[in-house]
Design a protein around this motif. Sequence first.
Motif, mmCIF file in Angstrom:
data_model
loop_
_atom_site.group_PDB
_atom_site.id
_atom_site.type_symbol
_atom_site.label_atom_id
_atom_site.label_comp_id
_atom_site.label_asym_id
_atom_site.label_seq_id
_atom_site.Cartn_x
_atom_site.Cartn_y
_atom_site.Cartn_z
ATOM 1 N N ALA A 1 52.736 4.359 56.934
ATOM 2 C CA ALA A 1 51.679 4.845 56.926
ATOM 3 C C ALA A 1 50.190 4.554 57.447
ATOM 4 O O ALA A 1 49.762 4.272 58.373
ATOM 5 N N GLY A 2 50.616 3.481 56.842
ATOM 6 C CA GLY A 2 49.239 2.743 56.500
ATOM 7 C C GLY A 2 49.582 1.282 57.571
ATOM 8 O O GLY A 2 48.107 1.284 58.153
ATOM 9 N N ALA A 3 50.231 1.338 57.787
ATOM 10 C CA ALA A 3 50.243 0.392 58.756
ATOM 11 C C ALA A 3 49.939 0.847 60.294
ATOM 12 O O ALA A 3 49.599 -0.073 60.605
ATOM 13 N N PHE A 4 50.222 1.876 60.596
ATOM 14 C CA PHE A 4 49.325 2.740 62.009
ATOM 15 C C PHE A 4 47.637 2.186 62.027
ATOM 16 O O PHE A 4 47.469 2.519 63.246
ATOM 17 N N LEU A 5 47.546 2.338 60.891
ATOM 18 C CA LEU A 5 45.836 2.107 61.057
ATOM 19 C C LEU A 5 45.452 1.038 60.323
ATOM 20 O O LEU A 5 44.366 0.516 61.139
ATOM 21 N N ALA A 6 46.101 0.354 60.039
ATOM 22 C CA ALA A 6 45.626 -1.589 59.389
ATOM 23 C C ALA A 6 46.531 -2.516 60.567
ATOM 24 O O ALA A 6 46.098 -3.405 60.006
ATOM 25 N N ALA A 7 47.511 -2.284 61.009
ATOM 26 C CA ALA A 7 48.506 -3.699 61.378
ATOM 27 C C ALA A 7 47.116 -4.080 62.896
ATOM 28 O O ALA A 7 47.769 -5.142 61.947
ATOM 29 N N PRO B 1 53.778 -6.469 47.625
ATOM 30 C CA PRO B 1 51.880 -7.413 47.681
ATOM 31 C C PRO B 1 50.811 -7.380 48.866
ATOM 32 O O PRO B 1 50.198 -7.013 49.041
ATOM 33 N N LEU B 2 51.483 -7.986 49.952
ATOM 34 C CA LEU B 2 51.616 -8.334 51.285
ATOM 35 C C LEU B 2 50.459 -7.230 51.725
ATOM 36 O O LEU B 2 49.873 -6.663 52.396
ATOM 37 N N LEU B 3 51.594 -6.286 52.199
ATOM 38 C CA LEU B 3 51.579 -5.278 53.140
ATOM 39 C C LEU B 3 50.773 -4.234 52.199
ATOM 40 O O LEU B 3 49.703 -3.307 53.113
ATOM 41 N N ALA B 4 50.673 -3.736 51.313
ATOM 42 C CA ALA B 4 50.197 -3.468 50.354
ATOM 43 C C ALA B 4 48.486 -3.629 49.983
ATOM 44 O O ALA B 4 47.418 -2.344 50.250
ATOM 45 N N TYR B 5 48.271 -5.123 50.255
ATOM 46 C CA TYR B 5 46.693 -5.562 50.267
ATOM 47 C C TYR B 5 46.360 -5.012 51.212
ATOM 48 O O TYR B 5 45.012 -4.659 52.146
ATOM 49 N N ALA B 6 47.418 -5.262 52.713
ATOM 50 C CA ALA B 6 46.619 -5.199 54.211
ATOM 51 C C ALA B 6 46.076 -4.107 54.097
ATOM 52 O O ALA B 6 44.900 -3.409 55.477
ATOM 53 N N VAL B 7 47.318 -2.783 53.883
ATOM 54 C CA VAL B 7 46.549 -1.630 54.073
ATOM 55 C C VAL B 7 45.377 -1.148 53.657
ATOM 56 O O VAL B 7 44.303 -0.684 54.173
ATOM 57 N N LEU B 8 45.805 -1.581 51.617
ATOM 58 C CA LEU B 8 44.686 -1.717 51.145
ATOM 59 C C LEU B 8 42.988 -1.154 51.513
ATOM 60 O O LEU B 8 41.667 -0.373 51.595
ATOM 61 N N ILE B 9 42.779 -2.526 52.049
ATOM 62 C CA ILE B 9 41.142 -3.884 51.888
ATOM 63 C C ILE B 9 41.375 -2.877 53.389
ATOM 64 O O ILE B 9 39.533 -2.693 53.819
ATOM 65 N N GLU B 10 41.669 -2.469 54.156
ATOM 66 C CA GLU B 10 41.184 -1.557 55.139
ATOM 67 C C GLU B 10 41.075 -0.287 54.918
ATOM 68 O O GLU B 10 39.697 0.185 55.405
ATOM 69 N N LEU B 11 41.230 0.344 54.347
ATOM 70 C CA LEU B 11 41.246 2.229 53.715
ATOM 71 C C LEU B 11 40.625 2.154 52.691
ATOM 72 O O LEU B 11 39.341 2.924 53.288
ATOM 73 N N LEU B 12 40.227 1.283 51.765
ATOM 74 C CA LEU B 12 38.983 1.372 50.900
ATOM 75 C C LEU B 12 37.933 1.651 51.323
ATOM 76 O O LEU B 12 37.261 2.641 50.945
ATOM 77 N N PRO B 13 37.728 0.221 52.002
ATOM 78 C CA PRO B 13 36.239 1.245 52.281
ATOM 79 C C PRO B 13 36.287 1.879 53.684
ATOM 80 O O PRO B 13 34.465 2.544 53.564
#
Lengths: 139, 334
Positions: free
Chosen positions: B259-265, B310-322
């Motif tokens: 789900a996060g990939a759609f927002l952060a890819a 971990p790579l994918l989770a980081y990529a999503v979280l670093i975009e969404l948390l801020p």
Amino acid sequence: MNRRLLLRIAIVAAIAIGAFEPFYFRIFFTDRTRLRAALTTLPYTKAPGLRTFLIEVEQRTPPGSRVAIAAPWMEWDRGYEYVFARSLYPLAGREVLALTRPGALDRAEYVAAWHAAPVLPGFTEIWRGRDGVLLRRTQ
Amino acid sequence: MSRRAWAILGVAALELLGYTLFATAAPMWEFDFLTNWGLKAKVFALHGGVDWQFLQGAWYRNTHPDYPPLVPLMFDAFALVRGGWDDRWIGLFYPAIALAATLFTFRIARREAGDVRAAILAVILCPLFASPWPGLAEAWLIAFAFIGLLLIRDDHVLPGALFLGLGAMTKNEGLTFIVAAACALLVARRAKDIVRLWPAVVLALPWLILRAVHHIYGDLTSGSVIARVGEHLAHPALMLDAFRGAPIGKPLLWIGIIAGAFLAARAQRFLFTAAGVQLAFYVGAYFATPHDVEWHVRWSWERLVSHVTPLLAYAVLIELLPLIRREALPAPPP
């Protein structure tokens, strides 16, 4: 709160909850003596006594020797692989032979027989334990 | 650093303490330790070096004599320091690796998201570094690939390439991470940086040369690879069936990542491309497998996907948390 924000929070929550590993917190309240015993025997669950048998064999066979493994099931896919694979590590430093392969018995200096007591010409029993016997080539 | 960040990182510290208890609870118990990683390390320790004769004669399918030797040699280094073979306390490597990767996550995320959100990110990722398979090479490869790719993403290409090289000395899958990094650089329009990955190749090469010189081959490349690929392509249903029953490890995590990939890819296309190419290599390897596909997928897929989570989770979280922080803040008064 708008829908976009809710979606973002839901995604972060899914990742956080999904990644969470509760066992690493539960372990503080776990009986670790039991855990240790369970993990030690875990790889040998389907072959009771195999681990201690192999430790005995390791003590009675010199490094560099060739040890063949015998088991009640001598077909590779019907139990033999299970016993053979688990013999490699405890007997490291020796050449572990699978009796399912041609010529293995001819090369063997020892036969470690778990839950079996084969009578093999040219081999003599040198040790017997609760879970198996160890034979040594005499001829 | 703020007190809140320290408090949040304390959760990771507690988790790593629990992980230490787990990883050192007993002599290493994983089947792949007993037939591959630990076996080779113990044989090398008893031999006093790499036992080429053992590797050349290792026919059992799970021993994988062609795998790079870094992990067995690290176990041997531990044996040297300790003065003898020890298959319980080598478990200490695993919390050490997880700690290093967690601290790296915090440090690199701090620049992008600030103290508190970096600490939250590090706590979320910490269990993904604390591999449930102590004694195996997964934890090592996960950490090397994660650190290497994030350094390369942030334009620290040479040190990143060194980590990718270490990954290539850990597992064959580490070699494909180098290719994945090159593809990701291409997609990120940094093609000229590809050549700067040379340290990864330099670290990977010696083992490739040594194993060729000693005629040590892996199962995937044995026999006719093309014939096997052709056969599997001709029967795609078999492959689909194998994946249908395959464990993926943490389903909720994957739902979040997808789900996060759609927002952060778009913003994190370097990391998403690297992980995607790596996963494509893994799926491709199943087409070349000499083993029963269903068996192979069932016993390896969960571990393989753990390399990129971990790579994918980081990529999503670093975009969404801020973004969450920004949107959740009350609007400034007019």
